[in-house]
Design a protein around this motif. Structure first.
Motif, mmCIF file in Angstrom:
data_model
loop_
_atom_site.group_PDB
_atom_site.id
_atom_site.type_symbol
_atom_site.label_atom_id
_atom_site.label_comp_id
_atom_site.label_asym_id
_atom_site.label_seq_id
_atom_site.Cartn_x
_atom_site.Cartn_y
_atom_site.Cartn_z
ATOM 1 N N ASN A 134 27.984 12.270 18.007
ATOM 2 C CA ASN A 134 27.097 11.593 18.962
ATOM 3 C C ASN A 134 27.122 10.075 18.830
ATOM 4 O OD1 ASN A 134 25.680 11.101 16.621
ATOM 5 N ND2 ASN A 134 23.883 12.306 17.177
ATOM 6 N N GLU A 177 39.669 13.023 9.909
ATOM 7 C CA GLU A 177 38.503 12.177 9.621
ATOM 8 C C GLU A 177 38.166 11.335 10.861
ATOM 9 O OE1 GLU A 177 36.576 12.288 7.183
ATOM 10 O OE2 GLU A 177 37.668 13.060 5.437
ATOM 11 N N SER A 181 39.000 10.267 16.047
ATOM 12 C CA SER A 181 39.398 10.854 14.761
ATOM 13 C C SER A 181 40.881 10.610 14.539
ATOM 14 C CB SER A 181 39.109 12.354 14.742
ATOM 15 O OG SER A 181 39.898 13.026 15.712
ATOM 16 N N GLY A 202 31.444 8.117 10.798
ATOM 17 C CA GLY A 202 32.140 9.311 10.346
ATOM 18 C C GLY A 202 32.697 9.079 8.956
ATOM 19 N N SER A 222 30.293 9.792 13.978
ATOM 20 C CA SER A 222 29.816 11.161 14.149
ATOM 21 C C SER A 222 29.968 11.553 15.614
ATOM 22 C CB SER A 222 28.349 11.255 13.716
ATOM 23 O OG SER A 222 27.539 10.439 14.560
ATOM 24 N N LYS A 272 26.003 7.792 13.823
ATOM 25 C CA LYS A 272 26.269 7.478 12.421
ATOM 26 C C LYS A 272 27.770 7.299 12.214
ATOM 27 C CE LYS A 272 22.342 10.199 10.686
ATOM 28 N NZ LYS A 272 21.953 11.340 9.799
#
Length: 964
Positions: free
Chosen positions: A399, A393, A382, A404, A397, A402
């Motif tokens: 895991n 941001e 992030s 972020g 994701s 997907k």
């Protein structure tokens, strides 16, 4: 009554025949019988008894450690079986062939399993005491070691299973730490900040060997950078598939050999981000594709002029996010242009967005031109929380399944700043963690490195002064490669590789046992503590307590005091790359164990082709940093196992096949036979139909062995020099085969060994020698011919069982004990018997080559007669064979009718009749059919003129003599 019809008074001679007698079953029943052999070998201590043989040169295959974290797959079975064939064959060729199995017990695969368990229970791994966490990892690994050991043993793998090596054993952890300290003391360890493969999901750096490539979708964007010095009013367009790296941009690179032009927009369609009058700098070869991606059509742009490399070098651009609302001046800096050899015009725009914190080429450009590094990305992938516009941001994701919000946020900011020319959803092949299966990124974070181009301060410069030089010299001068292409692959990798990233931000492994000076910079001379006494205390603690000692409360004070003030030093808690662990195994296995080697160097390493970037690679680098050379003399590489269609095996596809299932259905020997048959140096296939074919081949071999066993007895052996020519020819073939078998095993060419033996048993024995000698074995009395045949059978047994024992250990043990029923005996305690002097006879072989060629012609003619219903059995025939004078002399020197299994035969040098049968490949040979004349012997079934004229009713002279 015809001559071949027995009268009511003719005795039944079947009981007088010497028919085969053996308890060796036709059906192998391997799945049920094999475990019994394993129990027997353990009971009589085969492996330990082999070590007691004196005066044998050692041969050591060093085991590349599998991870202790799951049941075996077919790749494991192939690998361990190949190793077992090496060890067994070298032992039987006169070596003391040692095999110490091992396991890799540290690192991400095991740690990830424990974390998964925590996640299922809602626990936070970071809240667990690190020593407790490591204890759980150790217990998990130990459990899988026991499971895998049982599965490996079930495959018939021989070795020191009672005392394997584990990278998590205390001594192993101590040696791994000591090997790292050798790098440290030799000046090779440094802390740097370079882009490394980073897993946001696992929050750790990854080695190239821990990465696999998969397709994934991403947003490709075309971003114009406004020129602020040089060609004012123009924009340099870059293309990237990682929009999240734009906030870290510090430069743009161009290709000095690429043709560039200045393009002006003359018209635009609706929904287009370009505007009339915009001027874009683009590579000529990519301009049309770029402008088309921006939704422009032919005729809506024009090329104004060439732009030279000198002009490009003089340009300065503004960052595309300069001056945007809310940015607080974060991106209010200039973006220079630099030439770069890595820039191509294969795709994109011909200009490469350069973020030194996120790519190898970018980093090199940054270092070369003194660009500042950015640290906007945190360990979890992030943006740092205080970064304007994008703080918090994430690239992925939590895991990793997907995307972020990072890409979306950057694209939205660029669009609002009028700094987006085009975007497109595309599919790319990208690096993923092989454990979490989530994408990895290139991230610049402080890491520990081993320099491979610095002079090693150890004085071991025979093969070079640096780790890289020593490795390249070792590859070319000290190591034999099977296949030879392995040399090229590893040489290229090491020739071009960067420094070794040693550190991982994990908990389960051997720590980087070093301390850094508080307040010092990484390039300060006193930044790293290098003290032999401190190192010794650490190693002593690891020997007694394992690497957990590093994480115990008060560890820093324990190792530093009283020589140093603990408050002035920081303890490094990163763990070593697990490839450093496994790369160090030569030290605590080959060097330190009593069953190791005198010089700490293995005779061979044998692994899959992926280990050119894995274990072969790391072992080479690690040993060159501590030993000064490669830790192995030979490297054997195998390919990957595919399904029957040549597809990669995958659980999701459902085309995997577990070795345990094969063993349960067919037995381990069938799986081993498959391994021996394939060309393991390339990718190879397995599946139900392939295994059926392997099982069929095994049955044919087993039947050949069963026939052999049925006729072996304790006869007084015949002198080979007095044997009939046919037996002497078999001995000649055994002598030839001995050379082939030894050469094949020595070259790790198991397929050639198996093929040579199968060809011999199928063509030379079953279809020729046994076919001919059945008559003598069953019907002769105590003749030299029969005694010679039985002697040859014993010699065949001795050699075939030992030659095949490395491949089929269970079956050959059974075959061996049929003849040598020693309670404590085993074929695996034997050596390959030497070929005896006098067996090799090239002249005899040439003669019998001619005999076999003519025999094939006779057999072909008889097959025609059998097909035409002229005869039922070859013994009903007495054909005439037409050959040249030289061949006729050879045929008359042997009992050619016995060789052709006919009751009679005539050899003629006369011209053959026109209607004679001629084989297609038998120039100069012709055969005419004749019925055999006389009566049918009721014992051997030959049709001969003398049947019925001897003391026993209805038999020929040979059978009458046998009946006594």
């Amino acid at each position: 009554m015809s001559a071949d019809t027995p009268s009511d008074q003719t005795p039944d001679y079947k009981s007088t025949l010497n028919l085969p007698k053996t308890d060796f079953p036709m059906r192998a029943g391997l799945p049920k019988r094999e475990p019994g052999w394993l129990t027997r070998w353990e009971k009589i201590g085969v492996y330990d008894r082999l070590r007691e043989k004196e005066g044998r040169a050692p041969f050591t295959l060093h085991d590349g450690p599998p991870y202790a974290n799951g049941n075996l797959h077919i790749g494991h079975a192939l690998n361990k079986t190949l190793k077992d064939m090496v060890v067994r064959s070298r032992q039987m060729m006169g070596h003391d062939a040692r095999y110490v199995p091992g396991w890799d017990c540290h690192g991400l695969p095991i740690e990830w399993k424990i974390e998964e368990k925590y996640r299922q229970k809602g626990r936070d791994k970071d809240a667990v005491d690190v020593v407790e966490f490591r204890r759980e990892c150790r217990e998990f690994a130990a459990g899988w070691v026991d499971v895998q050991r049982a599965e490996f043993k079930r495959l018939g793998i021989t070795g020191n299973w009672a005392d394997p090596y584990l990278t998590m054993n205390y001594h192993a952890e101590a040696v791994i730490a000591a090997e790292f300290q050798t790098f440290l003391m030799n000046g090779l360890v440094y802390q740097g900040s370079k882009p490394v493969m980073w897993s946001p999901v696992e929050k750790t750096a990854l080695a190239e060997a821990e990465v696999e490539y998969h397709d994934r979708q991403t947003d490709a964007i075309w971003v114009p950078f406004e020129v602020v010095s040089g060609l004012e009013g123009a924009r340099v367009v870059i293309w990237t598939t990682t929009p999240w790296t734009i906030p870290q941009n510090r430069a743009i690179c161009f290709g000095p050999g690429i043709a560039y032009g200045l393009y002006e927009i003359t018209g635009t369609p609706e929904e287009c981000w370009a505007k009339v009058g915009d001027k874009y700098l683009l590579a000529d070869g990519l301009a049309e594709a770029t402008l088309t991606a921006a939704r422009l059509e032919d005729g809506q742009w024009t090329r104004l002029r060439d732009v030279t490399a000198d002009e490009l070098s003089a340009l300065t651009c503004a960052h595309p996010l300069r001056g945007v609302d809310g940015a607080n001046g974060e991106w209010d800096y200039d973006v220079p242009l630099f030439p770069g050899d890595h820039v191509t015009d294969d795709a994109g725009t011909g200009f490469v967005h350069t973020a030194p914190s996120h790519g190898d080429d970018d980093y090199k450009i940054g270092v070369e031109h003194g660009l500042p590094m950015t640290y906007n990305i945190e360990a979890d992938g992030s943006y740092r929380a205080d970064l304007p516009l994008f703080g918090g941001e994430a690239i992925l994701s939590p895991n990793g399944k997907k995307p972020g919000g990072a890409n979306k946020a950057v694209i939205a900011a660029l669009q609002s700043a009028d700094a987006l020319l085009a975007r497109k959803r595309i599919t790319i092949s990208d690096a993923h963690s092989w454990r979490s299966k989530a994408p990895v990124i290139r991230l610049n974070r402080p890491q520990w490195f081993a320099a491979i181009d610095r002079p090693v301060g150890d004085g071991q410069d025979t093969y070079g002064e640096t780790v890289r030089a020593r490795a390249l010299t070792s590859i070319d001068q000290l190591v034999e490669w099977t296949p030879k292409t392995g040399r090229n692959r590893l040489f290229s990798m090491i020739e071009n590789r960067p420094d070794w990233v040693l550190s991982r931000q994990r908990a389960w492994g051997v720590p980087l046992t070093c301390f850094t000076k508080v307040g010092a910079k990484a390039d300060d001379p006193d930044f790293l503590l290098r003290d032999p006494a401190v190192n010794a205390r650490i190693i002593a603690a690891f020997e007694a307590e394992g690497a957990d000692a590093w994480y115990a409360e008060g560890a820093k004070e324990r190792f530093l005091a009283p020589d140093y003030d603990p408050a002035e030093w920081e303890k490094v808690d990163d763990i070593l790359d697990v490839w450093f662990d496994s790369g160090s195994t030569h030290a605590f296995v080959l060097r330190d164990r009593s069953d190791g080697t005198e010089d700490g160097i293995a005779d061979v390493y044998l692994e899959g082709t992926d280990q050119h970037r894995g274990w072969f690679h790391s072992s080479m680098l690690q040993a060159c940093g501590t030993k000064g050379r490669a830790p192995y003399r030979a490297v054997v590489t195998h390919g990957f196992t595919m399904d029957e269609k040549g597809m990669k095996m995958s659980k999701s596809i459902g085309n995997t096949i577990a070795p345990q299932d094969i063993v349960d259905q067919y037995g381990a020997d069938i799986l081993r036979l498959w391994v021996a048959q394939v060309d393991y140096t390339a990718d190879h296939r397995i599946g139900p139909e392939i295994l059926k074919g392997v099982a069929d081949g095994y049955r044919r071999l087993r039947n050949t062995l069963r026939f052999m066993l049925g006729s072996i007895t304790e006869d007084t052996p015949a002198d080979p020099l007095e044997m009939p020519e046919l037996e002497r020819w078999v001995l000649h073939r055994l002598s030839e085969l001995d050379d082939e078998v030894r050469a094949g095993y020595a070259a790790y060419d198991f397929a050639s060994v198996l093929n040579a033996i199968f060809q011999f048993t199928t063509i030379d024995l079953s279809a020729f020698y046994f076919d001919i000698r059945k008559d003598a074995l069953y019907c002769d009395g105590d003749t030299l011919r029969r005694r010679s045949a039985r002697t040859v059978l014993r010699l065949l047994h001795e050699r075939l069982t030992t030659w095949l024992a490395p491949i089929l250990p269970f079956t050959m043990e059974e075959v061996w004990l049929e003849v040598h029923p020693d309670e404590d005996g085993s074929v695996h305690l034997q050596d390959f018997p030497d070929a005896r002097p006098g067996w090799r006879d090239e002249a005899l072989a040439a003669k019998w080559s001619t005999i076999r060629r003519v025999r094939r012609a006779v057999t072909g003619a008889l097959e025609v007669a059998r097909r035409d219903k002229t005869i039922g059995s070859s013994l009903e025939a007495a054909p005439v064979v037409y050959v040249d004078t030289e061949t006729a002399a050879i045929l008359r020197d042997v009992s050619f009718e016995d060789i052709c299994i006919t009751s009679g035969i005539e050899v003629s040098e006369a011209p053959a009749p026109e209607d004679a049968w001629r084989p297609e490949d038998g120039e100069g040979i012709a055969v005419t059919f004749q019925h055999a004349e006389g009566g049918k012997c009721q014992r051997c079934w030959k049709i001969l003129p003398d049947v019925g004229s001897h003391g026993h009713d209805g038999v020929c002279a040979r059978c009458d003599a046998a009946l006594g």
